[in-house]
Design a protein around this motif. Sequence first.
Motif, short mmCIF file in Angstrom:
data_model
loop_
_atom_site.label_atom_id
_atom_site.label_comp_id
_atom_site.label_asym_id
_atom_site.label_seq_id
_atom_site.Cartn_x
_atom_site.Cartn_y
_atom_site.Cartn_z
N ALA A 90 57.84 44.56 44.41
CA ALA A 90 57.37 43.68 43.35
C ALA A 90 57.02 42.31 43.91
CB ALA A 90 58.44 43.55 42.27
N ILE A 91 55.99 41.70 43.32
CA ILE A 91 55.57 40.36 43.70
C ILE A 91 56.24 39.36 42.78
CG2 ILE A 91 53.60 38.79 43.91
CD1 ILE A 91 51.84 41.20 44.43
N THR A 92 56.85 38.34 43.34
CA THR A 92 57.48 37.31 42.51
C THR A 92 56.44 36.29 42.06
OG1 THR A 92 57.97 35.85 44.39
CG2 THR A 92 59.60 37.57 43.87
N THR A 93 56.81 35.49 41.08
CA THR A 93 55.93 34.43 40.61
C THR A 93 55.61 33.45 41.74
OG1 THR A 93 56.79 34.60 38.36
CG2 THR A 93 55.72 32.54 38.97
N ALA B 244 53.06 34.95 44.05
CA ALA B 244 51.74 34.93 43.44
C ALA B 244 51.11 33.54 43.54
CB ALA B 244 51.83 35.37 41.98
N ASP C 183 51.49 39.18 34.56
CA ASP C 183 52.36 40.05 35.35
C ASP C 183 52.01 39.83 36.81
OD1 ASP C 183 53.65 42.06 36.69
OD2 ASP C 183 52.96 43.69 35.39
N ASP D 74 52.77 41.23 39.49
CA ASP D 74 52.52 42.46 40.26
C ASP D 74 51.05 42.89 40.23
OD1 ASP D 74 54.87 43.10 41.49
OD2 ASP D 74 55.61 44.36 39.88
N THR D 75 50.27 42.38 39.27
CA THR D 75 48.89 42.84 39.10
C THR D 75 47.87 41.87 39.68
OG1 THR D 75 48.67 41.79 36.91
CG2 THR D 75 49.58 44.03 36.98
N THR E 165 50.85 51.34 36.79
CA THR E 165 49.92 51.00 37.87
C THR E 165 48.67 51.86 37.79
OG1 THR E 165 51.76 50.35 39.29
CG2 THR E 165 49.67 50.82 40.36
#
Length: 420
Positions: free
Chosen positions: A2-5, A8, A72, A74-75, A204
């Motif tokens: 997962a990508i964190t804020t 990003a 989000d 992650d996107t 996804t």
Amino acid sequence: MAITTAEAMQFVEEHDVKFVRLTFCDLFGIQKNIAILSSQLERAFLRGVPFDAAAIPGFGELTGTDLLLFPDPDTLALLPWRPAQGRVARLYCHLRSPAGEDFAGDSRRVLAQAAGALRDRGYWVRMGVQCEFYLFAADEAGRPTLTPHDRAGYLDVAPADRGENVRREVCLTLEEMGIAPESSRHQRGPGQNEIDFCPDAPLTAIDHCLSLRMVVKAIATRSGLYASFLPKPLAEECGSGLCLSIALSRQGRDLFGGAPCPEADAFLAGVARRLPELSVLLDPLPGSYRRLDGLAAGGAGREGGRCQPLRMVRLPGEPGRLEVRSPDPACNPYLAAALLLAAGLEGMEEGLPPFSGQAPRLPGSLGEALELARAGDFLPRALPPAVAEVFLAHKARQWEEYRHAQNQQHWELERFLGVV
């Protein structure tokens, strides 16, 4: 992973992103977005970005307030066709009320809950997408025509297949966005193409489906063409489908792996049993049923002129997955995927025996699909009841407009060709 804020935000800074598109879709699968400056992205993560929900079809009936978009992380993906300097990125969003409550009409949330229900019972789900579309010539003003880009047929090659370069650019663009297409080809209809994706987690996989629509339309426009995801844009040619595949495993065992498995049989039976009353969401336009009739006429399961559920839900030659062939690209793919997962889970919980094919045939029109959906009890249980009610009310109005149109094919093309 997962990508964190924070990650990003760092990505946006390192890649000189100046604009961020906050993207979502309405109840009917039409993409919407708000563009913000990258300097406002941190605030969007923390507080959301408001919009007028009443102006979005279907949303106004579900809420009396504005809604907020929460990205989000992650996107996060760059849009490669936008300028290299002052780049544009895209984020899909969750929808919430100003009070912080989840919005019932958030399609991504509905799918996440359906996948979560299976996960809570120990099942791991992966979904694949095979999406067909037409490439048409555009007129001098860029408006769509019904002139196919080529006259090629199934699996033809260049020069007959003039869509090859468009598909190539679409696949390379998706790859730059971190999305992996599995294959691409020319389909049966003139100007008809298909792009398939590797299986992935349900949310996804469907995010990738929405990204495909956006990329195909952007690349087609840049090529002087128009891409249509209508189910039956040409009356005498093949319709376009959205085949959704489902792979299911538990404790490392592939349930659709070929060995006899009562759980797999029950899942398939659950999907096939509910397919007729799900058709209004999986096949949401009047032209969807001309496509289904064409599938039946082509040998996909004709009995009394209607497709059979068992032929629309199948285990293909390649083991490990279940294919559902009845949906078309005009549907809201988040809701379509959520309903199929819910129907399969219901079948497993009831311990259904292998499907015998005795379920009602698929509906022959949008009007009949509405009747089946309203007569059944599944939609209000699988979806938030208010969402099911609003969706069916909108489709009932569309059906009445279509039914009373002097030229029904013309009505549908005027209403949807430039949108879907």
